[in-house]
Design a protein around this motif. Structure first.
Motif, mmCIF file in Angstrom:
data_model
loop_
_atom_site.group_PDB
_atom_site.id
_atom_site.type_symbol
_atom_site.label_atom_id
_atom_site.label_comp_id
_atom_site.label_asym_id
_atom_site.label_seq_id
_atom_site.Cartn_x
_atom_site.Cartn_y
_atom_site.Cartn_z
ATOM 1 N N GLY B 156 0.823 -1.206 0.000
ATOM 2 C CA GLY B 156 0.000 0.000 0.000
ATOM 3 C C GLY B 156 0.856 1.255 0.000
ATOM 4 O O GLY B 156 0.597 2.203 -0.761
ATOM 5 N N ALA B 157 1.890 1.234 0.842
ATOM 6 C CA ALA B 157 2.779 2.402 0.921
ATOM 7 C C ALA B 157 3.495 2.608 -0.416
ATOM 8 O O ALA B 157 3.676 3.736 -0.881
ATOM 9 C CB ALA B 157 3.787 2.202 2.038
ATOM 10 N N GLU B 158 3.856 1.512 -1.042
ATOM 11 C CA GLU B 158 4.583 1.574 -2.312
ATOM 12 C C GLU B 158 3.692 2.097 -3.440
ATOM 13 O O GLU B 158 4.138 2.844 -4.304
ATOM 14 C CB GLU B 158 5.074 0.161 -2.654
ATOM 15 C CG GLU B 158 6.126 0.085 -3.709
ATOM 16 C CD GLU B 158 7.510 0.419 -3.178
ATOM 17 O OE1 GLU B 158 8.385 0.625 -4.018
ATOM 18 O OE2 GLU B 158 7.708 0.470 -1.955
ATOM 19 N N LEU B 159 2.419 1.682 -3.414
ATOM 20 C CA LEU B 159 1.511 2.017 -4.521
ATOM 21 C C LEU B 159 0.496 3.103 -4.154
ATOM 22 O O LEU B 159 -0.474 3.312 -4.889
ATOM 23 C CB LEU B 159 0.768 0.746 -4.977
ATOM 24 C CG LEU B 159 1.635 -0.433 -5.437
ATOM 25 C CD1 LEU B 159 0.772 -1.629 -5.819
ATOM 26 C CD2 LEU B 159 2.520 -0.027 -6.615
ATOM 27 N N SER B 160 0.718 3.743 -3.018
ATOM 28 C CA SER B 160 -0.179 4.823 -2.545
ATOM 29 C C SER B 160 -1.627 4.357 -2.455
ATOM 30 O O SER B 160 -2.547 4.992 -2.972
ATOM 31 C CB SER B 160 -0.081 6.045 -3.466
ATOM 32 O OG SER B 160 1.251 6.439 -3.616
ATOM 33 N N LYS B 161 -1.818 3.230 -1.817
ATOM 34 C CA LYS B 161 -3.171 2.697 -1.588
ATOM 35 C C LYS B 161 -3.264 2.214 -0.145
ATOM 36 O O LYS B 161 -2.232 1.952 0.491
ATOM 37 C CB LYS B 161 -3.448 1.503 -2.506
ATOM 38 C CG LYS B 161 -3.694 1.848 -3.956
ATOM 39 C CD LYS B 161 -3.930 0.572 -4.757
ATOM 40 C CE LYS B 161 -4.038 0.850 -6.246
ATOM 41 N NZ LYS B 161 -5.256 1.531 -6.646
ATOM 42 N N GLY B 162 -4.479 2.049 0.336
ATOM 43 C CA GLY B 162 -4.664 1.472 1.661
ATOM 44 C C GLY B 162 -4.411 -0.029 1.624
ATOM 45 O O GLY B 162 -4.577 -0.654 0.572
#
Lengths: 321, 194
Positions: B156-162
């Motif tokens: 999530g942090a890598e792909l800007s998602k929850g």
């Protein structure tokens, strides 16, 4: 099955596949698996996950596999592949002699295996006994073939030995240990570093006795006395590396840590990642995070403390960050 | 013929004491064996262990191989036995640790092995083709999860998602891959039948 039930099952399955299933959810998912169709869906999803990871990783290069297999066949720790045991021809006098000599042992072993399989079948498969299909070659249950090259000695300083039941022999850098063994460093300045097959590295300090359990993965290690510093590579889910002393069990999934035995009990010092620590006799697991240590003494509960509160002599023995 | 000797010829050399010849058999079959057992194990490194153990068992029992031209089916049988043993071992361990879901997984897998244990190497090839057809961002997701072994939070942090959105997305991609594999296997079976 109704659509909401199926949706709920899929959600639980998704959480299971991503290792984020709580205890209550686990029981709920288990309940769903009594349904044959859902059990099949569960199997296919878990199988696909393994296949995705396996296809992306690929098989090991041919030369690596050849080397691994041949080293498994080497009869002792230092033999070259040229020293492989010869294959007795079926019906040859050598084969017959070997069979004659081994008959009582193999009969006993076979009886034990049959007994073991029986016990397992009675106690562990009460509702769904596992049928045994005809086998091209019988492979003894829970008795994997001798594995080797799981441990490589990468460096040695001072007096370092491989300890066996009949004595001990000097250990040299570059040597591979057949499925593990007990390594002993004698003298405070002696050192040995070993590398496990998964790339984990363990540095044994002076006056240390340390055993790498035999087996295909060599992920159970026992510190009898002394100290080691380990850098453990990321371990498979549900299959961690386990370090034990007579009093404590440390479960590691990828981290940097040190263990020291002491008359009052072992110390576990974690410098990277997290390690689960438990008494050998059981009881609750305590998570030790990076920068903390735990001293397993007495019989009471233990808890982590910051590494800067370690006894000074131990702090001095640890490598600088 | 000289460059590609038959299995029987290689096995005769091994039986005569030429150890290097066994290396040729390993090189010839280890990849195929890996993909044959991949769908039958709990985690993919186990497949590599089983390939290794199977060649060791095969070498130790080479004298009992009656039809040297049937070496690969024979060693596949050995590998299947190792798979069974691994699941049994996992079942015992999970039961001992009261991890009932894992124990159930082992039971289901053992049952599937006993039901036929179809060769999973065509599945692996179909899966490889399906993976190649994923959108780039889906492939990144798969790689982060299965190659880097990132957690949902890390992805999530890598792909800007929850993390929850990542989990749902990943599950959908898995399901699509499963459908794609099934479709390709059906098509291949139809092609063979025709």
């Amino acid at each position: 099955m109704s659509a909401p039930d199926l949706a709920r099952f899929d959600e639980l399955l998704s959480r299971y596949l991503d290792a984020s299933l709580g205890d209550a959810d686990e029981h709920e998912l288990l309940g769903y698996l009594s349904d044959a169709d859902l059990a099949s869906r569960f199997h296919e999803a878990t199988q696909l996950s393994t296949e995705i990871a396996g296809v992306l990783a690929g098989s090991v290069p041919d030369e690596v596999m050849i080397s691994l297999v041949l080293s498994d066949l080497v009869p002792d720790n230092e033999s070259a592949p040229g020293d492989l045991p010869t294959i007795p021809k079926a019906g040859s006098s050598a084969a017959r002699a070997k069979r004659r000599y081994r008959t009582p042992f193999w009969l006993a072993l076979a009886a034990m295996v049959v007994l073991l399989v029986g016990i397992v079948a009675i106690y562990l498969f009460p509702h769904a006994p596992v049928p045994v299909a005809p086998a091209p070659v019988a492979v003894a249950v829970q008795t994997p073939p001798t594995m080797a090259a799981n441990v490589t000695v990468s460096s040695v300083r001072g007096e370092v030995y491989l300890v066996g039941t009949t004595g001990r022999e000097s250990l040299a850098a570059g040597q591979t240990l057949k499925g593990g063994g007990t390594i002993q460093t004698v003298g405070q300045r002696s050192r040995a570093t070993v590398v496990l097959r998964d790339g984990s590295e363990i540095e044994l300090k002076g006056d240390t006795t340390f055993t790498v359990e035999t087996g295909p993965a060599a992920r159970r290690l026992f510190l009898q006395q002394g100290m080691f510093i380990a850098t453990v590579t990321k371990q498979r889910e549900n299959d961690p590396m386990i370090f034990t002393t007579d009093r404590a069990v440390a479960t590691v999934r990828g981290t940097r840590l040190a263990m020291v035995t002491d008359e009052s009990g072992p110390y576990l010092i974690v410098s990277d990642g997290t390690v689960a620590l438990q008494r050998s006799s059981g009881g609750p697991e305590v998570l030790i995070a990076a920068g903390f240590y735990c001293h397993v003494e007495g019989q009471g509960q233990f808890r982590p403390f910051p590494n800067d509160r370690l006894p000074r002599d131990l702090q001095e023995r640890l490598p600088e960050k | 013929m000289q460059d590609h000797p038959q299995d029987a010829q290689i096995i005769a050399e091994v039986r005569a004491g030429n150890v290097d010849a066994f290396g040729r058999l390993i090189a010839r079959y280890q990849r195929l064996l890996y993909y044959s057992v991949l769908g039958k194990v709990r985690e993919h490194p186990e497949a590599q262990d089983i390939v290794q153990k199977s060649f060791v068992t095969a070498y130790q029992n080479l004298a009992t191989l009656t039809d040297p031209e049937a070496f690969f089916p024979w060693i596949k049988g050995i590998a299947l036995n190792h798979c069974r043993n691994e699941w049994r071992r996992h079942h015992s361990y999970a039961t001992m640790k009261e991890r009932l879901l894992e124990a159930r997984r082992a039971e289901v897998s053992l049952l599937r092995l006993e039901e036929g244990g179809a060769d999973t190497s065509p599945r692996a090839e179909a899966l490889r083709q399906c993976l190649e057809r994923l959108e780039p961002e889906e492939l990144s997701l798969i790689e982060l999860r299965f190659v880097q072994e990132f957690s949902m939070e890390q992805i999530g942090a890598e792909l800007s998602k929850g993390a929850e959105a990542v989990r749902v997305w990943l599950y959908r991609v898995r399901m699509r891959l499963a459908e794609c594999v099934k479709r390709r296997l059906t098509l291949a079976a139809g092609g063979e039948a025709a």
